[in-house]
Design a protein around this motif. Structure first.
Motif, PDB file in Angstrom:
ATOM      1  N   SER A 260       0.903  -1.201   0.039  1.00 28.94           N
ATOM      2  CA  SER A 260      -0.167   0.030   0.034  1.00 28.94           C
ATOM      3  C   SER A 260       0.962   1.133   0.077  1.00 28.94           C
ATOM      4  N   TYR A 261       0.372   2.312  -0.814  1.00 27.56           N
ATOM      5  CA  TYR A 261       0.969   3.624  -0.844  1.00 27.56           C
ATOM      6  C   TYR A 261       0.174   4.685  -1.215  1.00 27.56           C
ATOM      7  N   THR A 262       0.657   5.927  -1.116  1.00 24.99           N
ATOM      8  CA  THR A 262      -0.009   6.995  -1.636  1.00 24.99           C
ATOM      9  C   THR A 262       0.503   7.503  -2.803  1.00 24.99           C
ATOM     10  N   THR A 263      -0.301   7.772  -3.752  1.00 27.81           N
ATOM     11  CA  THR A 263       0.179   8.306  -5.016  1.00 27.81           C
ATOM     12  C   THR A 263       0.792   9.709  -5.012  1.00 27.81           C
ATOM     13  N   VAL A 264       1.693  10.003  -5.888  1.00 23.38           N
ATOM     14  CA  VAL A 264       2.350  11.249  -6.004  1.00 23.38           C
ATOM     15  C   VAL A 264       2.231  11.792  -7.484  1.00 23.38           C
ATOM     16  N   SER A 265       1.785  13.070  -7.441  1.00 25.96           N
ATOM     17  CA  SER A 265       1.552  13.779  -8.743  1.00 25.96           C
ATOM     18  C   SER A 265       2.505  13.724  -9.528  1.00 25.96           C
ATOM     19  N   PRO A 266       2.352  13.492 -11.034  1.00 30.30           N
ATOM     20  CA  PRO A 266       3.667  13.468 -11.886  1.00 30.30           C
ATOM     21  C   PRO A 266       4.692  14.645 -11.878  1.00 30.30           C
ATOM     22  N   GLY A 267       5.815  14.221 -12.315  1.00 28.97           N
ATOM     23  CA  GLY A 267       6.649  15.484 -12.134  1.00 28.97           C
ATOM     24  C   GLY A 267       7.978  15.383 -11.326  1.00 28.97           C
ATOM     25  N   LEU A 268       7.954  14.158 -10.410  1.00 28.93           N
ATOM     26  CA  LEU A 268       9.090  14.079  -9.411  1.00 28.93           C
ATOM     27  C   LEU A 268       9.950  12.967  -9.689  1.00 28.93           C
ATOM     28  N   THR A 269      11.167  13.265 -10.328  1.00 22.68           N
ATOM     29  CA  THR A 269      12.367  12.343 -10.671  1.00 22.68           C
ATOM     30  C   THR A 269      13.349  12.140  -9.448  1.00 22.68           C
ATOM     31  N   VAL A 270      13.816  10.848  -9.341  1.00 26.39           N
ATOM     32  CA  VAL A 270      14.935  10.581  -8.362  1.00 26.39           C
ATOM     33  C   VAL A 270      15.749   9.725  -9.126  1.00 26.39           C
ATOM     34  N   GLU A 271      17.006   9.918  -8.497  1.00 21.88           N
ATOM     35  CA  GLU A 271      18.399   8.981  -8.946  1.00 21.88           C
ATOM     36  C   GLU A 271      18.252   7.638  -8.030  1.00 21.88           C
ATOM     37  N   VAL A 272      18.361   6.731  -8.566  1.00 18.83           N
ATOM     38  CA  VAL A 272      18.507   5.397  -7.889  1.00 18.83           C
ATOM     39  C   VAL A 272      19.815   4.595  -8.210  1.00 18.83           C
ATOM     40  N   LEU A 273      20.367   4.003  -7.310  1.00 23.94           N
ATOM     41  CA  LEU A 273      21.682   3.241  -7.621  1.00 23.94           C
ATOM     42  C   LEU A 273      21.399   2.080  -8.797  1.00 23.94           C
ATOM     43  N   ALA A 274      22.208   2.211  -9.739  1.00 18.90           N
ATOM     44  CA  ALA A 274      22.095   1.364 -10.718  1.00 18.90           C
ATOM     45  C   ALA A 274      21.823  -0.228 -10.303  1.00 18.90           C
ATOM     46  N   GLY A 275      22.884  -0.581  -9.410  1.00 19.96           N
ATOM     47  CA  GLY A 275      22.897  -1.771  -9.087  1.00 19.96           C
ATOM     48  C   GLY A 275      21.900  -2.388  -7.906  1.00 19.96           C
ATOM     49  N   THR A 276      21.028  -1.562  -7.890  1.00 21.88           N
ATOM     50  CA  THR A 276      20.080  -1.802  -6.804  1.00 21.88           C
ATOM     51  C   THR A 276      18.686  -2.285  -7.565  1.00 21.88           C
ATOM     52  N   THR A 277      18.475  -1.916  -9.012  1.00 21.70           N
ATOM     53  CA  THR A 277      17.348  -1.898  -9.609  1.00 21.70           C
ATOM     54  C   THR A 277      16.917  -3.338 -10.138  1.00 21.70           C
ATOM     55  N   ARG A 278      17.600  -4.339  -9.805  1.00 19.38           N
ATOM     56  CA  ARG A 278      17.338  -5.721 -10.065  1.00 19.38           C
ATOM     57  C   ARG A 278      16.686  -6.155  -8.864  1.00 19.38           C
ATOM     58  N   HIS A 279      16.487  -5.687  -7.762  1.00 17.16           N
ATOM     59  CA  HIS A 279      16.008  -6.130  -6.508  1.00 17.16           C
ATOM     60  C   HIS A 279      14.700  -5.370  -6.311  1.00 17.16           C
ATOM     61  N   PRO A 280      13.810  -6.236  -5.447  1.00 25.27           N
ATOM     62  CA  PRO A 280      12.621  -5.356  -5.011  1.00 25.27           C
ATOM     63  C   PRO A 280      12.755  -4.057  -4.264  1.00 25.27           C
ATOM     64  N   VAL A 281      13.704  -3.887  -3.703  1.00 25.47           N
ATOM     65  CA  VAL A 281      13.917  -2.643  -2.916  1.00 25.47           C
ATOM     66  C   VAL A 281      15.258  -1.806  -3.347  1.00 25.47           C
ATOM     67  N   VAL A 282      15.019  -0.501  -4.067  1.00 26.27           N
ATOM     68  CA  VAL A 282      16.039   0.340  -4.584  1.00 26.27           C
ATOM     69  C   VAL A 282      16.636   1.208  -3.666  1.00 26.27           C
ATOM     70  N   THR A 283      17.798   1.909  -3.837  1.00 26.72           N
ATOM     71  CA  THR A 283      18.356   2.816  -3.175  1.00 26.72           C
ATOM     72  C   THR A 283      18.227   4.082  -3.813  1.00 26.72           C
ATOM     73  N   VAL A 284      17.389   5.205  -3.180  1.00 28.79           N
ATOM     74  CA  VAL A 284      17.570   6.432  -3.756  1.00 28.79           C
ATOM     75  C   VAL A 284      18.680   7.312  -3.359  1.00 28.79           C
ATOM     76  N   THR A 285      19.322   8.042  -4.417  1.00 32.36           N
ATOM     77  CA  THR A 285      20.639   8.839  -3.958  1.00 32.36           C
ATOM     78  C   THR A 285      20.236  10.282  -3.698  1.00 32.36           C
ATOM     79  N   ARG A 286      19.281  10.461  -4.757  1.00 30.97           N
ATOM     80  CA  ARG A 286      18.935  12.143  -4.516  1.00 30.97           C
ATOM     81  C   ARG A 286      17.671  12.363  -5.766  1.00 30.97           C
ATOM     82  N   VAL A 287      17.009  13.535  -5.179  1.00 37.57           N
ATOM     83  CA  VAL A 287      15.881  14.016  -5.992  1.00 37.57           C
ATOM     84  C   VAL A 287      16.515  14.934  -7.090  1.00 37.57           C
ATOM     85  N   ARG A 288      16.212  14.671  -8.496  1.00 32.73           N
ATOM     86  CA  ARG A 288      16.377  15.572  -9.488  1.00 32.73           C
ATOM     87  C   ARG A 288      15.816  17.021  -9.668  1.00 32.73           C
TER      88      ARG A 288
END
Length: 288
Positions: A260-288
């Motif tokens: 369960s989660y609350t939706t966010v309006s479009p327009g927000l982008t973050v960077e995530v570590l590339a090596g974590t994208t194969r997993h169910p949980v990713v690591t966010v490094t910063r907001v763009r």
């Protein structure tokens, strides 16, 4: 041209494109911003479309005093500390309330690295002109404009661009952006970027926890999959909550992959570590 404008973006590529018709710009590590010098005021727009003038008031004042009315510039709000570009300082400013932002501006004033002109004081909306023409108009408008508003360095020589990429990282330069000389300005990922960080961009579609202090994010990865992030740090949570506050509350949904989660309006982008994208949980490094 009406406020806000939908900005052009860049997609990450593994190496610089070469061949006829390419131009290259230094990619500063800051916060995306659009400077609007209107008839009687100046304001600053975030990538999401939010009015963030109160946070970047020093840049708005510089635009008001140095740019001719009717000018709209696209670029990056950058902060230097100890002689190098400091993304953390820019992120702290962007996530601050106006009183704290003013205090930070006194200690570490911002610079605006302009890479495009969307509206010209004489020619009006120039987004439909080729990049090469817009670049010439940008340099013409900024010819006598002092810092902190300056044009980013650009070249059509791929050898020079590669030298920038190889040698400027220690100064806080994130990479190089490549643009076609014939390309018009439009929203979407129309440019290409090569950067040092081993990250990928992900669109934020939701959050867990309260909007004022989100605990984690639900992001959509480049391949279309959705994943939950690890717990957000305080600066990341503050930056996300600012977007949520300006866009309004979302709705509650439930998905098998993320819960369960609350939706966010479009327009927000973050960077995530590339090596974590194969997993169910990713690591966010910063907001763009």
């Amino acid at each position: 041209m009406e406020f806000p404008v939908e900005v052009a973006l860049a997609r990450a590529v593994p190496r610089l494109p070469t061949g006829d018709g390419w131009w290259y710009e230094i990619k500063f590590d800051g916060h995306r911003a659009v400077l609007w010098r209107e008839a009687e005021t100046a304001r600053v727009q975030a990538r999401s479309g939010r009015d963030v003038t109160a946070v970047w008031l020093d840049l708005a004042l510089a635009a008001f005093h140095t740019l001719p009315p009717g000018t709209v510039l696209d670029g990056e709000a950058v902060i230097y500390r100890d002689g190098r570009v400091d993304f953390g300082a820019a992120q702290s400013r962007a996530a601050s309330a106006p009183p704290r932002a003013r205090d930070l501006a006194e200690r570490w004033p911002a610079t605006f690295a302009a890479w495009d002109i969307l509206q010209h004081p004489v020619h009006g909306d120039v987004r439909g002109r080729p990049y090469s023409e817009r670049r010439a108009l940008l340099l013409d408008v900024l010819a006598d404009v002092p810092p902190p508003i300056q044009a980013v360095p650009a070249t059509d020589d791929p050898t020079v661009a590669q030298v920038w990429y190889d040698t400027l990282h220690e100064q806080g330069i994130e990479g190089v952006v490549a643009k076609r000389a014939s390309s018009l300005y439009r929203s979407g990922r129309i440019w290409q970027k090569v950067r040092h960080a081993e990250t990928v961009d992900a669109e934020v579609v939701g959050h867990t926890g309260p909007g004022a202090r989100p605990r984690a994010l639900v992001v959509e990865l480049p391949d279309g999959r959705r994943a939950l992030s690890q717990a957000l740090t305080a600066p990341l949570a503050a930056a996300v909550s600012a977007h949520i506050a300006s866009a309004g509350p979302g709705r509650r949904v439930h998905a098998r992959a993320t819960g369960s989660y609350t939706t966010v309006s479009p327009g927000l982008t973050v960077e995530v570590l590339a090596g974590t994208t194969r997993h169910p949980v990713v690591t966010v490094t910063r907001v763009r």
